[in-house]
Design a protein around this motif. Structure first.
Motif, PDB file in Angstrom:
ATOM      1  N   ILE A 263       0.822  -1.211   0.000  1.00 42.46           N
ATOM      2  CA  ILE A 263       0.000   0.000   0.000  1.00 42.46           C
ATOM      3  C   ILE A 263       0.856   1.262   0.000  1.00 42.46           C
ATOM      4  O   ILE A 263       0.464   2.289  -0.571  1.00 42.46           O
ATOM      5  N   ASP A 264       2.052   1.217   0.577  1.00 43.76           N
ATOM      6  CA  ASP A 264       2.923   2.391   0.543  1.00 43.76           C
ATOM      7  C   ASP A 264       3.344   2.736  -0.884  1.00 43.76           C
ATOM      8  O   ASP A 264       3.536   3.910  -1.218  1.00 43.76           O
TER       9      ASP A 264
ATOM     10  N   TRP B  38       1.431   2.201  -3.531  1.00 44.22           N
ATOM     11  CA  TRP B  38       0.241   2.838  -4.109  1.00 44.22           C
ATOM     12  C   TRP B  38       0.229   4.319  -3.723  1.00 44.22           C
ATOM     13  O   TRP B  38      -0.119   5.181  -4.543  1.00 44.22           O
ATOM     14  N   LYS B  39       0.612   4.601  -2.476  1.00 42.02           N
ATOM     15  CA  LYS B  39       0.599   5.989  -1.992  1.00 42.02           C
ATOM     16  C   LYS B  39       1.694   6.824  -2.677  1.00 42.02           C
ATOM     17  O   LYS B  39       1.517   8.017  -2.909  1.00 42.02           O
TER      18      LYS B  39
ATOM     19  N   LYS C 130      -6.000  -3.293   2.509  1.00 45.44           N
ATOM     20  CA  LYS C 130      -5.726  -2.089   3.293  1.00 45.44           C
ATOM     21  C   LYS C 130      -6.242  -0.821   2.622  1.00 45.44           C
ATOM     22  O   LYS C 130      -6.250   0.248   3.240  1.00 45.44           O
ATOM     23  N   LEU C 131      -6.659  -0.947   1.369  1.00 43.79           N
ATOM     24  CA  LEU C 131      -7.012   0.241   0.601  1.00 43.79           C
ATOM     25  C   LEU C 131      -8.159   1.012   1.229  1.00 43.79           C
ATOM     26  O   LEU C 131      -8.113   2.243   1.352  1.00 43.79           O
TER      27      LEU C 131
ATOM     28  N   ASP D   6      -9.089   1.293   4.280  1.00 41.72           N
ATOM     29  CA  ASP D   6      -8.698   2.021   5.489  1.00 41.72           C
ATOM     30  C   ASP D   6      -7.855   3.247   5.173  1.00 41.72           C
ATOM     31  O   ASP D   6      -7.871   4.239   5.921  1.00 41.72           O
ATOM     32  N   GLU D   7      -7.110   3.199   4.064  1.00 43.55           N
ATOM     33  CA  GLU D   7      -6.228   4.316   3.715  1.00 43.55           C
ATOM     34  C   GLU D   7      -6.960   5.436   2.981  1.00 43.55           C
ATOM     35  O   GLU D   7      -6.601   6.606   3.110  1.00 43.55           O
TER      36      GLU D   7
ATOM     37  N   LYS E  43      -7.902   9.446   4.088  1.00 44.17           N
ATOM     38  CA  LYS E  43      -7.006  10.067   5.063  1.00 44.17           C
ATOM     39  C   LYS E  43      -6.426  11.356   4.478  1.00 44.17           C
ATOM     40  O   LYS E  43      -6.204  11.456   3.266  1.00 44.17           O
TER      41      LYS E  43
ATOM     42  N   ASP F 122      -3.525  12.500   4.404  1.00 44.75           N
ATOM     43  CA  ASP F 122      -2.166  12.456   3.862  1.00 44.75           C
ATOM     44  C   ASP F 122      -2.094  11.811   2.477  1.00 44.75           C
ATOM     45  O   ASP F 122      -1.005  11.534   1.979  1.00 44.75           O
ATOM     46  N   ASN F 123      -3.277  11.550   1.862  1.00 46.35           N
ATOM     47  CA  ASN F 123      -3.237  10.987   0.516  1.00 46.35           C
ATOM     48  C   ASN F 123      -4.469  11.406  -0.270  1.00 46.35           C
ATOM     49  O   ASN F 123      -5.403  12.000   0.281  1.00 46.35           O
TER      50      ASN F 123
ATOM     51  N   LEU G  84      -6.001   8.926  -2.302  1.00 45.37           N
ATOM     52  CA  LEU G  84      -6.337   7.616  -2.841  1.00 45.37           C
ATOM     53  C   LEU G  84      -7.809   7.474  -3.225  1.00 45.37           C
ATOM     54  O   LEU G  84      -8.191   6.470  -3.832  1.00 45.37           O
TER      55      LEU G  84
END
Length: 432
Positions: free
Chosen positions: A126-127, A129-130, A167-168, A170-171, A174, A176-177, A179
């Motif tokens: 996931i990092d 992807w970010k 995990k997508l 949950d991210e 946020k 800070d992204n 997504l």
């Protein structure tokens, strides 16, 4: 979690090389793809500046994307999402992809107004992807585009990417992204097989049903759209359609298309059929019955039926039973199933809507037919209870049709020819 893309479904993901070596016009493949219309035109067209284009041609490929999309992209009926180079383990590759994004998305070059997003291959955890998302944000800010205006799709080609889908959800959202720009999750079984170090006796690809299930689940959880990977045997139309049928049972209604012919198959396959049909389970093999003057006929050797007065002898495979008429009807009903047409689904939905409006929460809808096996005719009928849950499940193929009708006006004439103008009108109105 805000869903930024308006498409509910994508049936077709069509890639074409951005630059072909040894040609007077290296852009001829994407120039030809940009002219596709109707059922030959995909929902998502991917000028492919990664695997489909030689590494030495990719700078030229990026320029070809700009030239062709700026000229023809405004008239293309689907969405346009170029695929750039990326790799979870290679900063150099990621930087090259970023530079191509910057160039293609530069408003001064005239293409970005016709581009809906970019496709990122070979993602990892996931990092990673970010990281890609951050590059999108930088590109948007560099060129004065709205943040999140460029959609991001990824190719699931590694175990790390498969796990990242969990995990997508949950991210996303946020601070800070960005997504929420996520659009398509696309399986890439060839590189996935390599990453998993899988071996088959023939050297062919494993079927990977788990990957398709996980991608469909990940897309559903995150508000994205799942798309299956390429089907390399482009002449095997039956196999391609069987793959789509299996995918659709998992909620994956989109598939990669390698040729305009595959695009036509993939554009039409998930839509409800024009006419209904009866199927019979003939000793483990599902057989579509032939209609003759309103009677549905089984013409095979896996099932036999003999009539002797009030008794019937039914043989399915190696299993023989002697039955009375009622028992025979019950046995055949267990073996038979009905595939509803577009008109059937619309009728059933409209009937339930009318009943609900009148205060009835559930209704029985009867489906009847006359089957003929070895010259013996048998009437069968079943009642299916429709409640709100049944209605919602039946609505999925109609919602797909409505999404297609709204987003692909270039296919209106073909849809009217396929179903009839009256059925199309009713299908666009029901459920709204």
């Amino acid at each position: 979690m805000e869903r930024r893309h308006t498409r509910k479904f994508v049936r077709t993901f069509f890639t074409s090389p951005t630059a072909v070596e040894g040609e007077d016009d290296s852009a001829k493949m994407i120039r030809r793809a940009a002219d596709l219309r109707g059922m030959q035109a995909p929902d998502v067209w991917v000028p492919d500046n990664e695997d489909a284009t030689a590494p030495s041609m990719r700078d030229e490929g990026a320029q070809n994307i700009i030239d062709v999309v700026s000229e023809k992209g405004g008239d293309f009926p689907g969405e346009i999402h170029p695929r750039i180079v990326w790799h979870r383990d290679s900063p150099t590759t990621r930087y090259q992809g970023f530079q191509h994004m910057l160039t293609i998305a530069d408003p001064d070059n005239g293409a970005v107004e016709n581009i809906d997003g970019f496709v990122i291959p070979e993602v990892g955890g996931i990092d990673d992807w970010k990281k890609a998302d951050e590059f999108f944000t930088i590109v948007e800010n560099e060129h004065g585009l709205d943040e999140g205006s460029l959609a991001m799709s990824v190719i699931i080609e590694s175990g790390a990417a498969e796990l990242a889908m969990r995990k997508l959800r949950d991210e996303m959202g946020k601070p800070d992204n960005n997504l929420e720009r996520m659009f398509l999750l696309v399986d890439g079984e060839v590189d996935y097989t390599k990453d998993m170090r899988a071996i088959t006796p023939t050297g062919g690809l494993p079927p990977w049903p788990e990957l398709r299930h996980n991608t469909s689940r990940g897309a559903s959880a995150a508000g994205c759209i799942a798309v299956d990977g390429p089907y390399d045997d482009i002449r095997d139309v039956e196999g391609y359609n069987e793959r789509m049928k299996n995918n659709q049972a998992k909620g994956m209604l989109g598939i990669w298309s390698l040729t305009p012919g595959q695009v036509v198959e993939a554009n039409t396959n998930p839509l409800p059929p024009k006419t209904g049909s009866w199927l019979l389970d003939a000793d483990g093999r599902e057989v579509e019955l032939t209609e003759e003057d309103g009677v549905f006929v089984y013409d095979g050797d896996r099932i036999s039926l003999e009539e002797d007065g009030d008794e019937y002898t039914l043989t399915v495979g190696g299993d023989t039973q002697t039955l009375d008429e009622e028992e025979l009807q019950s046995e055949l009903l267990d073996l038979a199933s009905y595939v509803p047409s577009m008109d059937d689904i619309v009728d059933s939905m409209a009937e339930f809507e009318a009943a609900k409006e009148a205060g009835t929460g559930a209704i029985a809808i009867t489906r009847a037919a006359t089957l003929r096996v070895d010259g013996v005719e048998v009437d069968i009928a079943n009642d299916r209870m429709w409640d709100e849950a049944t209605y919602q499940a039946a609505q999925t193929p109609i919602t797909l049709f409505q999404d297609v009708y709204e987003n692909r006006p270039d296919q209106h004439d073909e849809l009217a020819e396929m179903y009839g103008a009256d059925v199309v009108e009713r299908a666009t109105d029901v459920g709204n």
